[in-house]
Design a protein around this motif. Structure first.
Motif, short mmCIF file in Angstrom:
data_model
loop_
_atom_site.label_atom_id
_atom_site.label_comp_id
_atom_site.label_asym_id
_atom_site.label_seq_id
_atom_site.Cartn_x
_atom_site.Cartn_y
_atom_site.Cartn_z
N PHE A 132 12.85 6.95 -8.29
CA PHE A 132 11.53 7.86 -8.48
C PHE A 132 11.33 8.78 -7.18
O PHE A 132 10.12 9.46 -6.91
N ALA A 133 12.40 8.75 -6.17
CA ALA A 133 12.07 9.67 -5.27
C ALA A 133 12.25 11.36 -5.62
O ALA A 133 11.59 12.09 -5.23
N VAL A 134 13.28 11.66 -6.38
CA VAL A 134 13.57 12.78 -7.07
C VAL A 134 13.40 12.59 -8.63
O VAL A 134 13.56 11.30 -9.13
N GLU A 135 13.79 13.67 -9.28
CA GLU A 135 13.75 13.58 -10.68
C GLU A 135 14.89 13.22 -11.26
O GLU A 135 15.10 12.33 -12.23
N ASN A 136 16.15 13.60 -10.71
CA ASN A 136 17.40 13.17 -10.96
C ASN A 136 18.25 12.97 -9.78
O ASN A 136 18.71 14.22 -9.22
N ALA A 137 18.35 11.89 -9.18
CA ALA A 137 19.26 11.68 -7.90
C ALA A 137 20.70 12.26 -8.13
O ALA A 137 21.21 12.88 -7.30
N ASP A 138 21.26 11.98 -9.06
CA ASP A 138 22.59 12.42 -9.52
C ASP A 138 22.80 13.90 -9.37
O ASP A 138 23.54 14.45 -8.93
N ARG A 139 22.01 14.78 -10.16
CA ARG A 139 21.98 15.95 -10.09
C ARG A 139 21.80 16.56 -8.76
O ARG A 139 22.26 17.68 -8.41
N SER A 140 20.92 16.00 -8.16
CA SER A 140 20.49 16.38 -6.89
C SER A 140 21.54 16.45 -5.86
O SER A 140 21.72 17.20 -4.94
N LEU A 141 22.31 15.25 -5.66
CA LEU A 141 23.50 15.05 -5.15
C LEU A 141 24.50 16.10 -5.29
O LEU A 141 24.99 16.73 -4.43
N ALA A 142 24.72 16.40 -6.47
CA ALA A 142 25.93 17.48 -7.09
C ALA A 142 25.13 18.82 -6.53
O ALA A 142 26.22 19.70 -6.23
N GLN A 143 24.05 19.33 -6.46
CA GLN A 143 23.67 20.59 -6.10
C GLN A 143 23.66 20.54 -4.50
O GLN A 143 24.27 21.32 -4.00
N ALA A 144 23.41 19.70 -4.00
CA ALA A 144 23.74 19.34 -2.42
C ALA A 144 25.07 19.55 -2.18
O ALA A 144 25.40 20.26 -1.18
N THR A 145 25.87 18.89 -3.06
CA THR A 145 27.48 18.95 -2.66
C THR A 145 27.82 20.30 -2.83
O THR A 145 28.65 20.89 -1.88
N ASP A 146 27.55 20.86 -3.97
CA ASP A 146 28.15 22.09 -4.04
C ASP A 146 27.52 23.52 -3.00
O ASP A 146 28.23 24.24 -2.63
N SER A 147 26.27 23.24 -2.60
CA SER A 147 25.70 23.85 -1.43
C SER A 147 26.60 23.76 -0.01
O SER A 147 26.84 24.72 0.53
N ALA A 148 26.65 22.62 0.12
CA ALA A 148 27.32 22.18 1.44
C ALA A 148 28.79 22.69 1.26
O ALA A 148 29.43 23.31 2.48
N LEU A 149 29.51 22.73 0.12
CA LEU A 149 30.75 23.09 0.12
C LEU A 149 30.83 24.49 0.34
O LEU A 149 31.97 25.00 1.05
#
Length: 393
Positions: free
Chosen positions: A159-176
């Motif tokens: 419930f914190a975000v709409e889709n936690a898995d997709r949010s983690l993938a987007q954050a990983t791509d940005s950090a990399l």
């Protein structure tokens, strides 16, 4: 003749609706059929239709609805039991709003009021982030990153975000992309891979912390990066050259570690040989000085005798290392037998001893010291010339 025409003697036998009681009857009543069914189930009375049938029919219907309600409640209660697996946690929602978090095991919930969503919190999940990225030195590389994570807070995960898995993938791509953009191509491809991995992990944890995804990043693994296919051969050659450079450096270091102790040992041996030669030369000089100091008083007391004795001792030393035979041709005409084999053997033995003596006195590692050589003729210590061929002074 039809079965229902007058004059048929067997009319009562053929008529399915027999005329009983002196009046005509129609088809069976539907209410009577329902009452018969309810009576068989134990909810109704006799099979005769009462004068006022509305009240009895309403009571039977109400009792039937009560039984149906009881059965429905039993089904609703049984349907409320559910099981949460060992590796999961259950998030209970009451009318769509978060209510409670349940552990693994058997639980009960009111159906149509509460709903349960299970989340795996023990197993480690993973995904890959990849793409073409631009490095700091303006080169394009294809980078792949393998991310491993697990859920630590099921409520935030759902419930914190709409889709936690997709949010983690987007954050990983940005950090990399940020880390690769601040690194050179050589660092991404070869020497700095571990630095890129650690910096990406640190930046990723910092980025997802404010969003409260309920996810813990276990580890990230930077897969082998590749240059674009158009320049892949050139970069492969460059990487091979760097690997050869490192290999040559390691071989040189190994050779240096092998040769250095040997060189230090040789230096130590040369120093010890020089020290020994120095001490030997000093001791011999001191011995000669002491001998002459002892000889001087004797020479002063008897100069002639001392001089003759020194002369004879010198000739003995010379003739001991010489293969010449002295023959007095004036005083005697006798034939002499010369032992040539003994003479040659003595000559070879004397030469070998001289070589050994020189090797002992003079180390090979030091510059050759000038040794006094035997002259065919010279002055002795008393100033007399010695002729070795004649043995006369």
């Amino acid at each position: 003749m039809a079965w229902n025409q007058p004059g048929n003697g067997n009319q009562n036998d053929r008529d399915p609706w027999k005329n009983q009681g002196g009046r005509e009857q129609g088809p069976p009543d539907l209410d009577e059929a329902v009452r018969n069914l309810l009576s068989k189930l134990g909810f109704g009375g006799g099979n005769k239709r009462p004068a006022n049938g509305g009240g009895s029919s309403g009571g039977a219907a109400s009792r039937g609805f009560g039984v149906i309600a009881i059965i429905a409640v039993a089904i609703w209660f049984i349907a409320g039991f559910y099981t949460v697996k060992e590796a999961e946690r259950g998030v209970v929602l009451r009318f769509g709003q978060y209510s409670d978090l349940v552990e693994s095991g058997l639980h009960w919930r009111p159906v149509f009021i509460d709903s349960v969503q299970t989340v795996d919190v023990n197993n480690v999940k993973q995904f890959q982030s990849e793409g073409f990225m631009l490095t700091q030195d303006e080169n394009v590389v294809q980078v792949e990153l393998d991310v491993q994570y697990r859920v630590v807070n099921p409520r935030d995960y759902l419930f914190a975000v709409e889709n936690a898995d997709r949010s983690l993938a987007q954050a990983t791509d940005s950090a990399l992309r940020y880390v690769v953009g601040h690194s050179s191509m050589d660092e991404v491809l070869t020497v700095g891979r571990e630095v890129v991995r650690s910096r990406t992990l640190e930046l990723l944890e910092t980025m997802i912390q404010p969003y409260q995804l309920g996810i813990q990043v276990v580890d990230v693994n930077l897969l082998p990066a590749r240059p674009p296919e158009a320049v892949k051969d050139a970069f492969d050659d460059a990487i091979s050259a760097q690997e050869d450079e490192q290999r040559y450096i390691r071989e040189a270091e190994a050779y240096a570690r092998e040769r250095e102790p040997l060189a230090r040992g040789q230096v130590r041996r040369i120093q010890q040989d020089a020290q020994a030669y120095r001490e030997q030369t000093i001791l011999k000089a001191q011995g000669e000085v002491a001998r002459f100091e002892q000889l001087l008083p004797q020479y002063k007391a008897a100069p002639v005798v001392t001089r003759e004795r020194l002369y004879i001792e010198t000739l003995e030393k010379i003739y001991a290392n010489s293969a010449k035979i002295m023959v007095d041709v004036e005083g005697s005409n006798n034939m002499l037998y010369l032992p040539l084999d003994k003479i040659l053997e003595t000559q070879r033995g004397g030469a070998t001893q001289n070589q050994l003596q020189q090797q002992k006195e003079q180390p090979l590692t030091l510059p050759q010291q000038r040794q006094p050589t035997t002259q065919s003729g010279g002055m002795n210590d008393m100033g007399r010339t010695v002729d070795r061929s004649s043995g006369r002074g």
